[in-house]
Design a protein around this motif. Structure first.
Motif, PDB file in Angstrom:
ATOM      1  N   UNK A 149       0.839  -1.207   0.000  1.00 11.91           N
ATOM      2  CA  UNK A 149       0.000   0.000   0.000  1.00 11.91           C
ATOM      3  C   UNK A 149       0.867   1.248   0.000  1.00 11.91           C
ATOM      4  N   UNK A 150       1.966   1.194   0.755  1.00  7.15           N
ATOM      5  CA  UNK A 150       2.850   2.356   0.828  1.00  7.15           C
ATOM      6  C   UNK A 150       3.676   2.523  -0.440  1.00  7.15           C
ATOM      7  N   UNK A 151       3.734   1.480  -1.244  1.00  5.78           N
ATOM      8  CA  UNK A 151       4.523   1.557  -2.478  1.00  5.78           C
ATOM      9  C   UNK A 151       3.722   2.113  -3.650  1.00  5.78           C
ATOM     10  N   UNK A 152       2.410   2.196  -3.479  1.00  3.51           N
ATOM     11  CA  UNK A 152       1.576   2.764  -4.557  1.00  3.51           C
ATOM     12  C   UNK A 152       1.871   4.261  -4.693  1.00  3.51           C
ATOM     13  N   UNK A 153       1.571   4.777  -5.867  1.00  4.85           N
ATOM     14  CA  UNK A 153       1.814   6.202  -6.121  1.00  4.85           C
ATOM     15  C   UNK A 153       3.270   6.574  -5.881  1.00  4.85           C
ATOM     16  N   UNK A 154       4.136   5.671  -6.196  1.00  7.97           N
ATOM     17  CA  UNK A 154       5.569   5.929  -6.034  1.00  7.97           C
ATOM     18  C   UNK A 154       6.302   5.439  -7.265  1.00  7.97           C
ATOM     19  N   UNK A 155       7.335   6.149  -7.612  1.00  6.56           N
ATOM     20  CA  UNK A 155       8.133   5.716  -8.752  1.00  6.56           C
ATOM     21  C   UNK A 155       9.109   4.628  -8.332  1.00  6.56           C
ATOM     22  N   UNK A 156       9.279   4.467  -7.037  1.00  5.75           N
ATOM     23  CA  UNK A 156      10.268   3.507  -6.548  1.00  5.75           C
ATOM     24  C   UNK A 156       9.707   2.097  -6.484  1.00  5.75           C
ATOM     25  N   UNK A 157      10.610   1.142  -6.389  1.00  7.38           N
ATOM     26  CA  UNK A 157      10.195  -0.249  -6.260  1.00  7.38           C
ATOM     27  C   UNK A 157       9.790  -0.551  -4.818  1.00  7.38           C
ATOM     28  N   UNK A 158       9.138  -1.678  -4.660  1.00  8.89           N
ATOM     29  CA  UNK A 158       8.711  -2.087  -3.327  1.00  8.89           C
ATOM     30  C   UNK A 158       9.911  -2.255  -2.402  1.00  8.89           C
ATOM     31  N   UNK A 159      10.981  -2.802  -2.907  1.00 11.74           N
ATOM     32  CA  UNK A 159      12.155  -3.021  -2.072  1.00 11.74           C
ATOM     33  C   UNK A 159      12.768  -1.716  -1.594  1.00 11.74           C
ATOM     34  N   UNK A 160      12.756  -0.737  -2.466  1.00 10.17           N
ATOM     35  CA  UNK A 160      13.278   0.573  -2.055  1.00 10.17           C
ATOM     36  C   UNK A 160      12.448   1.116  -0.904  1.00 10.17           C
ATOM     37  N   UNK A 161      11.129   1.022  -1.044  1.00 10.95           N
ATOM     38  CA  UNK A 161      10.244   1.472   0.035  1.00 10.95           C
ATOM     39  C   UNK A 161      10.509   0.666   1.304  1.00 10.95           C
ATOM     40  N   UNK A 162      10.697  -0.639   1.136  1.00 12.20           N
ATOM     41  CA  UNK A 162      10.985  -1.493   2.290  1.00 12.20           C
ATOM     42  C   UNK A 162      12.229  -1.010   3.025  1.00 12.20           C
ATOM     43  N   UNK A 163      13.273  -0.691   2.275  1.00 10.70           N
ATOM     44  CA  UNK A 163      14.500  -0.208   2.915  1.00 10.70           C
ATOM     45  C   UNK A 163      14.254   1.081   3.680  1.00 10.70           C
ATOM     46  N   UNK A 164      13.522   1.985   3.051  1.00  5.54           N
ATOM     47  CA  UNK A 164      13.235   3.250   3.733  1.00  5.54           C
ATOM     48  C   UNK A 164      12.444   3.016   5.009  1.00  5.54           C
ATOM     49  N   UNK A 165      11.501   2.077   4.937  1.00  4.88           N
ATOM     50  CA  UNK A 165      10.707   1.783   6.130  1.00  4.88           C
ATOM     51  C   UNK A 165      11.586   1.219   7.246  1.00  4.88           C
ATOM     52  N   UNK A 166      12.553   0.423   6.875  1.00  8.23           N
ATOM     53  CA  UNK A 166      13.444  -0.130   7.890  1.00  8.23           C
ATOM     54  C   UNK A 166      14.339   0.944   8.499  1.00  8.23           C
ATOM     55  N   UNK A 167      14.733   1.893   7.675  1.00  8.90           N
ATOM     56  CA  UNK A 167      15.499   3.016   8.219  1.00  8.90           C
ATOM     57  C   UNK A 167      14.659   3.764   9.254  1.00  8.90           C
ATOM     58  N   UNK A 168      13.404   4.010   8.888  1.00  8.49           N
ATOM     59  CA  UNK A 168      12.497   4.693   9.818  1.00  8.49           C
ATOM     60  C   UNK A 168      12.290   3.860  11.079  1.00  8.49           C
ATOM     61  N   UNK A 169      12.211   2.556  10.889  1.00 11.47           N
ATOM     62  CA  UNK A 169      12.006   1.681  12.037  1.00 11.47           C
ATOM     63  C   UNK A 169      13.235   1.668  12.944  1.00 11.47           C
ATOM     64  N   UNK A 170      14.410   1.594  12.353  1.00 13.62           N
ATOM     65  CA  UNK A 170      15.633   1.613  13.151  1.00 13.62           C
ATOM     66  C   UNK A 170      15.755   2.909  13.946  1.00 13.62           C
ATOM     67  N   UNK A 171      15.248   3.974  13.377  1.00 13.82           N
ATOM     68  CA  UNK A 171      15.290   5.257  14.086  1.00 13.82           C
ATOM     69  C   UNK A 171      14.173   5.354  15.113  1.00 13.82           C
ATOM     70  N   UNK A 172      13.264   4.413  15.074  1.00 12.37           N
ATOM     71  CA  UNK A 172      12.171   4.422  16.044  1.00 12.37           C
ATOM     72  C   UNK A 172      10.976   5.244  15.616  1.00 12.37           C
ATOM     73  N   UNK A 173      10.977   5.686  14.367  1.00 13.50           N
ATOM     74  CA  UNK A 173       9.901   6.575  13.925  1.00 13.50           C
ATOM     75  C   UNK A 173       8.653   5.818  13.480  1.00 13.50           C
ATOM     76  N   UNK A 174       8.810   4.538  13.170  1.00 17.78           N
ATOM     77  CA  UNK A 174       7.653   3.712  12.837  1.00 17.78           C
ATOM     78  C   UNK A 174       7.820   2.361  13.524  1.00 17.78           C
ATOM     79  N   UNK A 175       6.730   1.636  13.606  1.00 16.68           N
ATOM     80  CA  UNK A 175       6.755   0.280  14.142  1.00 16.68           C
ATOM     81  C   UNK A 175       6.057  -0.626  13.149  1.00 16.68           C
ATOM     82  N   UNK A 176       6.446  -1.893  13.132  1.00 18.37           N
ATOM     83  CA  UNK A 176       5.852  -2.811  12.168  1.00 18.37           C
ATOM     84  C   UNK A 176       5.226  -3.992  12.896  1.00 18.37           C
ATOM     85  N   UNK A 177       4.231  -4.541  12.248  1.00 18.67           N
ATOM     86  CA  UNK A 177       3.558  -5.708  12.806  1.00 18.67           C
ATOM     87  C   UNK A 177       3.150  -6.604  11.652  1.00 18.67           C
TER      88      UNK A 177
END
Lengths: 108, 108
Positions: B38-66
């Motif tokens: 869902x977060x990869x829609x409306x993006x020029x980037x690939x799903x994996x790129x979005x995944x990496x960004x999400x992990x960066x955010x997660x490592x910084x504590x800005x998001x949580x995943x379940x």
DNA sequence: ATGATAAGCAACCTCCTGATTGCGCATTCA
DNA sequence: TGAATGCGCAATCAGGAGGTTGCTTATCAT
């Protein structure tokens, strides 16, 4: 418009995203302008490394420089930090409008 | 302590210092948890790129995943953003205590 | 004029970041 | 069961970030 990143706060945060640069801003937090040499004291890094960091801060608009004689003095800029603060405040306010976040987290 | 960067805000700012990641936080600003797809829609980037960004955010504590079924949902975390805000507020307050900054800028 | 101090410039190096592609695994649905 | 969906993992790649060294230029003090 000479103001860097007026509508894009990412470069500001990127500039803030480094310990050394945060330390530099900390040293400049008393409002005094300091030369590069002065800012290089009490640091394990070389003067050139500090210079680069200062330029990153300057490109982001977080500091300003002024050449005085043979030294160039850097001082913190208020406006850009306020931009970053305003952005975070805006995001935070947006998040405030949504309650039941943990609920939504489970239910999707 | 599992909380990342409790006393070092630099990683938080570094995570915020990217347009794509700010956009992701923007999408999550309504408090809803979203899957990677869902977060990869409306993006020029690939799903994996979005995944990496999400992990960066997660490592910084800005998001949580379940993980829910076959999808993993990400939601914004309030606390870490507040840490960043608090830091900027502290710096700003420190700067407030010093008047005549422009004067000092010239006089050194 | 000479020497010390402050800074700029340029080359170089290593490591990280952003992004891609390809593949495999688990889960859902028909 | 078989196909489609959602995701993770690994390899790869180009470019930028952080840092150093070496050298030159400008300024100040003696």
């Amino acid at each position: 418009m000479l103001n860097p990143s007026a509508a894009d706060p990412a470069p500001i945060f990127a500039a803030l995203g480094d310990r050394t640069r945060l330390a530099l801003l900390g040293k400049l937090a008393d409002g005094q302008a300091r030369s590069i040499s002065a800012l290089s004291l009490d640091t394990a890094l070389t003067r050139q490394a500090i210079t680069k960091h200062l330029h990153v801060l300057q490109d982001a608009g977080l500091v300003a420089s002024l050449r005085v004689g043979r030294e160039s003095r850097f001082a913190a800029r208020r406006e850009t930090l306020d931009e970053a603060r305003a952005y975070l405040d805006r995001v935070s306010a947006q998040w405030d409008e949504t309650l039941g976040r943990l609920k939504a987290f489970v239910e999707g």
